[in-house]
Design an enzyme around this catalytic site. Structure first.
Site, PDB file in Angstrom:
ATOM      1  N   CYS B 149      14.216 102.620 -26.799  1.00  0.00           N
ATOM      2  CA  CYS B 149      14.238 100.953 -26.443  1.00  0.00           C
ATOM      3  C   CYS B 149      14.532 100.468 -27.971  1.00  0.00           C
ATOM      4  O   CYS B 149      14.587  99.961 -28.801  1.00  0.00           O
ATOM      5  CB  CYS B 149      12.674 101.143 -26.840  1.00  0.00           C
ATOM      6  SG  CYS B 149      13.274 101.250 -24.959  1.00  0.00           S
ATOM      7  N   LYS B 313      11.554  89.421 -25.248  1.00  0.00           N
ATOM      8  CA  LYS B 313      11.356  89.838 -23.783  1.00  0.00           C
ATOM      9  C   LYS B 313      10.739  89.054 -23.029  1.00  0.00           C
ATOM     10  O   LYS B 313      11.237  89.662 -22.106  1.00  0.00           O
ATOM     11  CB  LYS B 313      10.233  91.624 -24.205  1.00  0.00           C
ATOM     12  CG  LYS B 313      11.531  92.263 -25.318  1.00  0.00           C
ATOM     13  CD  LYS B 313      10.658  93.414 -25.158  1.00  0.00           C
ATOM     14  CE  LYS B 313      11.612  94.530 -25.932  1.00  0.00           C
ATOM     15  NZ  LYS B 313      11.788  94.017 -27.470  1.00  0.00           N
ATOM     16  N   PHE B 378      10.056 105.098 -27.836  1.00  0.00           N
ATOM     17  CA  PHE B 378       9.171 106.070 -27.733  1.00  0.00           C
ATOM     18  C   PHE B 378       9.620 106.957 -28.372  1.00  0.00           C
ATOM     19  O   PHE B 378      10.946 106.856 -28.814  1.00  0.00           O
ATOM     20  CB  PHE B 378       9.618 106.861 -26.191  1.00  0.00           C
ATOM     21  CG  PHE B 378       9.116 106.111 -24.557  1.00  0.00           C
ATOM     22  CD1 PHE B 378       7.780 104.552 -25.473  1.00  0.00           C
ATOM     23  CD2 PHE B 378       8.998 106.755 -24.096  1.00  0.00           C
ATOM     24  CE1 PHE B 378       7.115 104.471 -23.724  1.00  0.00           C
ATOM     25  CE2 PHE B 378       8.588 106.048 -22.284  1.00  0.00           C
ATOM     26  CZ  PHE B 378       7.499 105.255 -22.775  1.00  0.00           C
TER      27      PHE B 378
END
Lengths: 106, 691
Positions: B149, B313, B378
Site C-alpha cells: 500500500c 481515503k 503491510f
C-alpha cells in the site's frame, strides 16, 4: 512420632469425569495450537494459563482466524466472527472453558 | 557486449536536479480523470458504493470504492483483474502524457515506474508494466514497485532517482490496482473493514477498500522550461523506511512513520515548519491512524496544532497500490488552488488524532507553499513525498556523491549456506535445484520460523550472511540507517499453496490470514527487516529477470546520492514451486553496501564504482551510463559478467555480482562489469578493487 495426615475428601464420580473431559479438551487444544498455529513447543510444555496473545504464545491479529478455524473444525463449536470474542480468549484455559461451555449447550 | 560498451552517447548525469510534475492522470472511484477527482472533492462526494463485482454476503461490509462502470459481476479470478489494472494505468498514463505534451522526447529516455498490489500466481507484475509501457510508447527503464500500500509513493521515489541519475529524461510514475475478492476477504478476516464507510481519525474505525490508478509525469525543471511547459508542482524529495515490526500492524510508537517523514523532509531540504499540509495515509483503522498520529506529532512538534492533516481515503477508499499516487494528485490539485482537501465523514474524534483533521465536506482555503504525503504498508514499508508550488523550490546545498563500498556477500542455495561453499560452487558449475537445508535460527537467533515462508527464510539468511561476512552487527542507531532493497517478482510458492488450500477447504471468508499477509511481494523484505533490525529505507522491486541486480544498483545509487542510510542490504531471491523447470535454482543472493564514510567491520576492498539503467533492449545505454558514472573507459574493464551458471529469475544476476566480487577479492582482476538484460529494465553495475 508420626502424625497422621487428614484424609483428602473423596472425589465424586461426576467431578472425576468432568476433570477427565476437561483434560482431554486441554490436550486437544494444545495439539491444535501446535498444529494449526505452528507454535514451536511440545504440546505438554504449553502452560494452560499462558496468555495466547502478546508475550505468552506470541499470537496476534493475524492468528485470530486460524484460532477460530482450529476451534470450529477440531471441536465442532461455532465461534463468532466478532473480534472482541476472539480477543477475549486470553489464555489456553479460557479457550478450553469456551469449548466446554459451547459443547454443553449443543 | 563490446559493441554495446562502445556506445557512449550519454553525457554526464545531471546531479541534484529539481524535479517538477508536468502532467497528471487519475482513475478512481470518483470517476475517470483528474477533473472528475477534484469535482468529487468539491462536491463533498465519496466514491463508496455497494460492491457488485463479487459477492460480499460473508464479509464485514458490502461497501467498496470501485471505479464507476467497472463495478459489475466478474467471473474468473486474477487475470481479469490484471486487465483492469492495465486499463486503469493506461487511462491515467495517457491523461498525464497528454497534459505534459511530450512530443519530441525519445521513447528510450522515458521511464515507467508503477506501484501495484496485484499479484498473479503465474507471472510477475513486470508483465503488467511491460504491457502498459508498450501501449504508452515507453522504451526506457520499466520498474514495478511492490511495497504493497506504499507502492505508488515508493514508485515516485524510484522515478526521482532514475531522473536524477540520468537514466531517463522523463519518468511516468504512479500506481494502479483493482479490488479483488481475495484482498477484500483478507482485510475482512483481519477485522480491518469499516461497516459504514471509512472515516479516518473519526469513530468508528475501519477502512474501505478501493482501486484505481494515478500517474504523474516527472522531469527536471530545466527541461520543462526548455520545452516551454508550465510545471504543475515541484517534487522536492522522498523518503522510505521500514517499521521492522509486524506483518500487518504498524509499529504503534509511530517511529517508522517518523523516520519516513524526516527522511523526505531532509531530502527536500525543508524543515517541519515549512510544511503547510499533510496528506496522511489515514486508512481509518485503529492501528494505522494511531501509529500515524504519534509518528507525525513527534516530527511536527510545535507546529502540529496548526497543521491541517487529512486523509483522502474518506473520498477514494484505500486504493492500495494506487493510493499514494492518487493522494499525491489530490494534494497537488489542492495546492495549486491553495486549498486543503478535507477528511470527509468525520463525526466523533478518537482519543488521538490530528489537531486539525480538516473535518468538513469540501476543500478549505489555505495559504501554503509545501506539503507532504505519506503512506504505510503491510510488511512495514513506509514511503513519503514532499512537494510544493513550482516557483518556490527550497534552497538545497548541492550534495556530493559518496563512494559506495561492497562490504559483504551472502547467499543460500543448492550449494549450501557458507561463503566457502559458495565460492567453491561458483568457481565450478554450481548445482541447480532446491536450496540445501539450513537452520535459520543458527544465523539469526531471534528468528521464529512460525510464519516465515521459504522466500523470507532465504532472503533473511542471505542478508544475515552478508552482514556476517562484513563483520558487522547492527545495533542501536545503526539500524535506523540500515536499509534493504530487494528484487522479487513472485509470491512464495509455499504461501500460494497454503493460501489456495485455505480458500478451497474453508471458503473465502475463512481464508488463512497468515498466508494472506504474505501475499504481498514485499512480505519477505518485511520479515527480513524485522528479524535483522533493518529500519532504514526499504524497497521491493520487480523487473522480472535481473530484479535482484536492479535492487543492488538502486541501493548503490541511493546510498551514494542520498543521505538517509549508511548501510544497505540488497539482492534477490527465488523460491521454486512444485512444478519447477529443470535447471532452475532457488535461494537468495545479497550484498551489503556501505557509504565509504561509515566505519565498517573490516576494511573494504571493493567499491561499486558505477551503475547504469536502460529499458528492455537498452543494455548499451545502461553500460555507457555505468562507465560514465565510474569515470572508466571500456578498455579498463577486466571482467564482464552477464548470464551466469545460476539460473534463477530474480536472483540470477545478483549471484553473478557475487561471483564477480569473489574473483575481485582474490585480486585476480581489478574491475568487473555485471549486467542484466533479461527483464523490463537493463542494469549495469561496475565493481572495482580498492587497491
Amino acid at each position: 512420632v508420626t502424625t497422621a495426615l487428614p484424609e483428602a475428601p473423596p472425589i465424586d464420580e461426576p467431578l472425576k469425569s468432568e476433570l477427565a473431559a476437561r483434560q482431554a479438551v486441554l490436550d486437544e487444544v494444545r495439539a491444535m495450537l501446535v498444529r494449526q498455529l505452528n507454535i514451536r513447543r511440545e504440546p505438554h510444555d504449553i502452560d494452560p494459563d499462558t496468555p495466547l496473545f502478546g508475550s505468552g504464545l506470541g499470537l496476534d491479529s493475524v492468528d485470530a482466524v486460524e484460532l477460530v478455524v482450529g476451534m470450529e473444525t477440531g471441536f465442532q463449536v461455532k465461534v463468532s466472527d466478532n473480534r472482541a470474542v476472539v480477543g477475549s480468549m486470553r489464555t489456553v484455559n479460557v479457550v478450553v472453558d469456551f469449548i466446554l461451555r459451547a459443547q454443553a449447550q449443543r | 557486449l563490446n559493441a554495446a560498451i562502445g556506445n557512449r552517447e550519454l553525457s554526464g548525469p545531471p546531479e541534484r536536479i529539481r524535479a517538477v510534475v508536468t502532467g497528471m492522470g487519475a482513475v478512481s472511484s470518483l470517476g475517470s480523470g483528474v477533473e472528475a477527482l477534484w469535482a468529487g472533492l468539491e462536491q463533498g462526494r465519496t466514491g463508496f458504493a455497494r460492491i457488485e463485482r463479487f459477492p460480499t454476503a460473508d464479509f464485514a461490509t458490502e461497501i467498496g470504492a470501485l471505479v464507476p462502470g467497472n463495478n459489475r459481476p466478474q467471473e474468473a479470478p486474477t487475470r481479469p483483474f490484471g486487465k483492469l489494472c492495465a486499463a486503469y494505468a493506461l487511462s491515467a498514463g495517457r491523461e498525464a502524457l497528454t497534459q505534459a505534451r511530450l512530443a519530441g522526447v525519445a521513447p528510450e529516455r522515458i521511464a515507467l515506474v508503477l506501484g501495484t498490489n496485484i499479484v498473479f500466481d503465474a507471472e510477475g507484475p513486470q508483465e503488467l508494466g511491460r504491457a502498459v509501457a508498450a501501449e504508452l510508447g515507453v522504451r526506457g527503464p520499466c520498474v514495478m514497485v511492490a511495497t504493497a500500500c506504499a507502492a505508488s509513493t515508493g514508485a515516485i521515489g524510484v522515478g526521482l532517482e532514475l531522473l536524477a541519475s540520468g537514466a531517463a529524461d522523463v519518468v511516468l510514475a504512479g500506481g494502479t490496482d483493482a479490488l479483488t475478492p481475495e484482498v477484500f476477504a483478507g482485510f475482512s478476516a483481519l477485522g480491518l473493514l469499516s461497516a459504514s464507510g471509512c472515516a479516518p481519525f473519526s469513530e468508528p474505525p475501519g477502512t474501505t477498500l478501493g482501486e484505481g490508478a494515478g500517474v504523474v509525469v516527472l522531469e527536471s525543471s530545466e527541461q520543462a522550461r526548455w520545452r516551454g511547459i508550465e510545471p504543475l508542482a515541484g517534487l522536492w524529495g522522498y523518503g522510505l523506511s521500514s517499521d521492522a515490526f509486524h506483518e500487518t500492524t504498524p509499529d504503534p510508537s509511530g517511529s517508522g512513520v517518523g523516520r519516513v517523514v524526516r527522511a523526505a523532509l531532509h531530502d527536500a531540504g525543508l524543515a517541519p515548519a515549512d510544511i503547510g499540509y499533510v496528506n496522511a495515509h489515514g486508512t481509518g483503522t485503529e492501528a494505522n491512524d494511531g501509529a500515524e498520529t504519534r509518528g507525525l506529532k513527534a516530527v511536527f512538534g510545535a507546529t502540529w496544532n496548526a497543521l491541517p492533516v487529512s486523509s483522502s481515503k474518506s473520498f477514494l477508499g484505500h486504493a492500495q497500490g494506487a493510493a499514494g499516487a492518487l493522494e499525491l494528485i489530490v494534494s497537488l490539485a489542492a495546492l495549486r488552488r491553495q486549498r486543503v482537501p478535507p477528511t470527509l465523514g468525520f463525526t466523533l474524534p478518537r482519543r488521538e488524532g490530528p489537531a486539525d483533521p480538516v473535518a468538513q465536506d469540501t476543500p478549505r482555503p489555505h495559504r501554503y507553499r509545501h506539503a507532504l504525503s505519506t503512506n504505510a504498508a503491510f510488511a512495514g514499508a513506509n514511503a513519503a513525498v514532499v512537494f510544493g508550488l513550482p516557483d518556490c523550490p527550497p534552497p538545497r546545498a548541492a550534495r556530493g556523491r559518496a563512494p559506495v563500498h561492497l562490504l559483504g556477500c551472502g547467499a543460500v542455495g543448492p550449494h549450501g549456506s557458507t561463503l566457502e561453499e559458495l565460492e567453491l560452487a561458483l568457481a565450478g558449475s554450481p548445482r541447480s535445484g532446491r536450496a540445501a537445508p539450513f537452520e535459520l535460527d543458527r544465523l539469526v537467533s531471534t528468528a521464529d520460523p512460525r510464519r516465515l515462508d521459504p522466500s523470507a527464510t532465504f532472503l533473511t539468511a542471505a542478508a544475515a550472511l552478508a552482514l556476517k561476512d562484513a563483520g558487522l552487527r547492527l545495533q542501536g542507531e545503526l539500524r535506523d540507517r540500515a536499509g534493504l532493497f530487494v528484487g522479487n517478482s513472485r509470491i512464495s510458492a509455499a504461501t500460494t499453496t497454503e493460501f489456495r488450500a485455505s480458500i478451497r477447504e474453508r471458503g473465502l471468508a475463512r481464508l488463512s490470514t497468515a498466508a494472506f499477509a504474505r501475499r504481498v511481494l514485499c512480505a519477505p523484505a518485511g520479515s527480513c527487516s524485522r528479524l535483522l533490525g533493518l529500519k532504514g529505507p526499504t524497497n521491493t522491486l520487480s523487473s522480472g529477470a535481473g530484479s535482484g541486480l536492479l535492487a543492488i544498483a538502486l541501493a548503490a545509487r541511493s546510498l551514494s546520492a542520498r543521505d538517509d542510510a549508511d548501510l544497505m542490504v540488497a539482492g534477490g531471491f527465488d523460491e521454486l514451486g512444485p512444478a519447477a523447470e529443470a535447471g532452475t535454482s532457488e535461494g537468495a543472493a545479497c550484498v551489503l553496501l556501505g557509504r565509504s564514510d561509515v566505519p565498517a567491520g573490516k576494511a573494504a576492498t571493493l567499491e561499486v564504482a558505477g551503475v547504469g539503467f536502460g529499458g528492455e533492449g537498452g543494455l548499451p545505454l545502461a553500460i555507457a551510463a555505468a562507465l560514465e558514472s565510474a569515470g572508466l573507459a571500456r578498455e579498463e574493464i577486466d571482467l564482464v559478467h552477464g548470464e551466469g551458471p545460476v539460473n534463477a529469475e530474480s536472483s540470477g544476476a545478483a549471484w553473478e555480482l557475487i561471483r564477480a566480487a569473489l574473483v575481485l577479492r582474490r585480486r585476480r582482476a581489478r574491475t568487473a562489469l555485471v549486467v542484466s538484460s533479461g527483464g523490463t529494465t537493463s542494469v549495469a553495475v561496475l565493481l572495482r578493487g580498492l587497491w
